[in-house]
Design an enzyme around this catalytic site. Structure first.
Site, PDB file in Angstrom:
ATOM      1  N   PRO A  44      42.787   5.390  27.026  1.00  0.00           N
ATOM      2  CA  PRO A  44      43.915   6.247  26.668  1.00  0.00           C
ATOM      3  C   PRO A  44      43.530   7.627  26.150  1.00  0.00           C
ATOM      4  CG  PRO A  44      43.644   4.467  25.080  1.00  0.00           C
ATOM      5  CD  PRO A  44      42.744   4.159  26.244  1.00  0.00           C
ATOM      6  N   ASN A  45      44.326   8.580  26.541  1.00  0.00           N
ATOM      7  CA  ASN A  45      44.252   9.981  26.113  1.00  0.00           C
ATOM      8  C   ASN A  45      43.135  10.769  26.796  1.00  0.00           C
ATOM      9  OD1 ASN A  45      46.417   9.796  24.130  1.00  0.00           O
ATOM     10  ND2 ASN A  45      45.020   8.469  23.020  1.00  0.00           N
TER      11      ASN A  45
ATOM     12  N   TYR B 230      35.753  16.949  21.789  1.00  0.00           N
ATOM     13  CA  TYR B 230      35.509  16.388  23.122  1.00  0.00           C
ATOM     14  C   TYR B 230      35.095  17.429  24.164  1.00  0.00           C
ATOM     15  CZ  TYR B 230      37.790  12.360  21.002  1.00  0.00           C
ATOM     16  OH  TYR B 230      38.112  11.307  20.171  1.00  0.00           O
TER      17      TYR B 230
ATOM     18  N   ARG C 164      42.433  18.245  24.724  1.00  0.00           N
ATOM     19  CA  ARG C 164      42.576  17.421  23.537  1.00  0.00           C
ATOM     20  C   ARG C 164      41.392  17.655  22.596  1.00  0.00           C
ATOM     21  NH1 ARG C 164      40.531  11.268  23.639  1.00  0.00           N
ATOM     22  NH2 ARG C 164      41.386  10.636  21.648  1.00  0.00           N
TER      23      ARG C 164
ATOM     24  N   ALA D  83      40.323   4.669  22.442  1.00  0.00           N
ATOM     25  CA  ALA D  83      40.765   3.949  21.236  1.00  0.00           C
ATOM     26  C   ALA D  83      40.739   2.429  21.409  1.00  0.00           C
ATOM     27  CB  ALA D  83      42.151   4.420  20.836  1.00  0.00           C
TER      28      ALA D  83
ATOM     29  N   HIS E 191      30.806   6.996  24.949  1.00  0.00           N
ATOM     30  CA  HIS E 191      31.691   7.788  24.091  1.00  0.00           C
ATOM     31  C   HIS E 191      31.204   9.228  24.120  1.00  0.00           C
ATOM     32  CE1 HIS E 191      33.631   4.221  22.669  1.00  0.00           C
ATOM     33  NE2 HIS E 191      32.452   3.696  22.475  1.00  0.00           N
TER      34      HIS E 191
ATOM     35  N   GLU F 137      28.694   1.313  27.857  1.00  0.00           N
ATOM     36  CA  GLU F 137      29.807   1.876  27.068  1.00  0.00           C
ATOM     37  C   GLU F 137      29.491   3.340  26.796  1.00  0.00           C
ATOM     38  OE1 GLU F 137      30.317  -0.361  23.454  1.00  0.00           O
ATOM     39  OE2 GLU F 137      31.578   1.181  22.523  1.00  0.00           O
TER      40      GLU F 137
ATOM     41  N   HIS G 277      38.055   0.158  19.685  1.00  0.00           N
ATOM     42  CA  HIS G 277      38.108  -0.286  18.292  1.00  0.00           C
ATOM     43  C   HIS G 277      39.187  -1.345  18.044  1.00  0.00           C
ATOM     44  CE1 HIS G 277      35.817   3.378  18.197  1.00  0.00           C
ATOM     45  NE2 HIS G 277      36.887   4.099  18.515  1.00  0.00           N
TER      46      HIS G 277
ATOM     47  N   ARG H 184      31.932   9.706  12.674  1.00  0.00           N
ATOM     48  CA  ARG H 184      33.362   9.962  12.468  1.00  0.00           C
ATOM     49  C   ARG H 184      33.964   8.913  11.527  1.00  0.00           C
ATOM     50  NH1 ARG H 184      36.043  10.963  18.107  1.00  0.00           N
ATOM     51  NH2 ARG H 184      37.696  11.717  16.722  1.00  0.00           N
TER      52      ARG H 184
ATOM     53  N   ARG I 171      36.136   3.966  13.554  1.00  0.00           N
ATOM     54  CA  ARG I 171      35.510   4.169  14.871  1.00  0.00           C
ATOM     55  C   ARG I 171      34.111   3.564  14.946  1.00  0.00           C
ATOM     56  NH1 ARG I 171      39.022   7.964  17.366  1.00  0.00           N
ATOM     57  NH2 ARG I 171      40.011   9.250  15.798  1.00  0.00           N
TER      58      ARG I 171
ATOM     59  N   ASN J  13      34.496   4.174  29.173  1.00  0.00           N
ATOM     60  CA  ASN J  13      34.850   4.817  27.910  1.00  0.00           C
ATOM     61  C   ASN J  13      36.218   4.249  27.543  1.00  0.00           C
ATOM     62  OD1 ASN J  13      35.604   6.316  25.756  1.00  0.00           O
ATOM     63  ND2 ASN J  13      35.033   8.304  26.619  1.00  0.00           N
TER      64      ASN J  13
HETATM   65  C1  DQA Z   1      36.022   8.267  22.326  1.00  0.00           C
HETATM   66  C2  DQA Z   1      35.929   7.932  20.826  1.00  0.00           C
HETATM   67  C3  DQA Z   1      37.101   7.071  20.394  1.00  0.00           C
HETATM   68  O1  DQA Z   1      36.993   6.753  19.004  1.00  0.00           O
HETATM   69  C4  DQA Z   1      38.412   7.799  20.611  1.00  0.00           C
HETATM   70  O2  DQA Z   1      39.494   6.968  20.295  1.00  0.00           O
HETATM   71  C5  DQA Z   1      38.529   8.352  21.992  1.00  0.00           C
HETATM   72  C6  DQA Z   1      37.362   8.901  22.665  1.00  0.00           C
HETATM   73  C7  DQA Z   1      34.923   9.235  22.770  1.00  0.00           C
HETATM   74  O3  DQA Z   1      34.749   9.373  23.975  1.00  0.00           O
HETATM   75  O4  DQA Z   1      34.261   9.859  21.946  1.00  0.00           O
HETATM   76  O5  DQA Z   1      39.640   8.452  22.514  1.00  0.00           O
HETATM   77  O6  DQA Z   1      35.861   7.066  23.053  1.00  0.00           O
END
Ligand code: DQA
Length: 148
Positions: free
Chosen positions: A11-12, A24, A19, A78, A101, A99, A81, A108, A112, A75
């Site tokens: 998501p996002n 990021y 964002r 959220a 990130h 995985e 977590h 952070r 997280r 990736n």
């Molecule tokens: C993320 C880190 C996560 O904590 C966060 O919720 C994201 C992006 C990262 O790529 O750094 O949406 O996975």
């Protein structure tokens, strides 16, 4: 042997580039996909690249990958977590899982620092920006090498 790799985004991440760019970066997910496709060709891998804001879609893609892919980079954003369901799906996948990130989640907020997905991942890349996706692809190519 399959040379198909899935890269999944949670998501996002569709808003990457817009964002919180101080966290990021300025690259969009389309930029990431373009760079991953170029590297996949170089590595002799085929790529399926997806993003969803819906947990069930991520799970369905993991199920789809089970019988056809030689590796998967994710990736989970959220869902990292929060999602036992994504972990359970990954536990049905018998090939390398990396995985990714973009940010260094350990630097952070404390929430997280916990990752359900890390319980399954063969490798974790965090804090290398969007380059992390390419590092994951290289690692999958290495792990997916035929041993004979
Ligand atoms: C993320 C880190 C996560 O904590 C966060 O919720 C994201 C992006 C990262 O790529 O750094 O949406 O996975």
């Amino acid at each position: 042997m399959s040379r198909l790799v899935y890269i999944l985004n949670g998501p996002n991440l569709n808003l990457l580039g817009k964002r919180q760019p101080h966290i990021y970066g300025h690259e969009t997910l389309a930029d990431v996909e373009r760079d991953c496709r170029a590297l996949a060709t170089e590595l002799g891998l085929e790529l399926r690249f997806h993003q969803s804001n819906r947990e069930y879609e991520i799970i369905d893609w993991i199920h789809e990958a089970r019988d056809i892919a030689c590796g998967l980079a994710i990736n989970p954003a959220a869902f990292t977590h929060t999602s036992v369901a994504v972990l359970d799906a990954l536990n049905t996948f018998d090939h390398p899982v990396i995985e990714v990130h973009i940010s260094n989640v350990h630097k952070r907020e404390e929430f997280r620092h916990r990752s359900f997905v890390s319980l399954r991942a063969d490798g974790v890349i965090a804090g290398c920006g969007t380059l992390g996706y390419q590092l994951a692809l290289r690692r999958i190519a290495q792990l997916a090498q035929p041993t004979a």
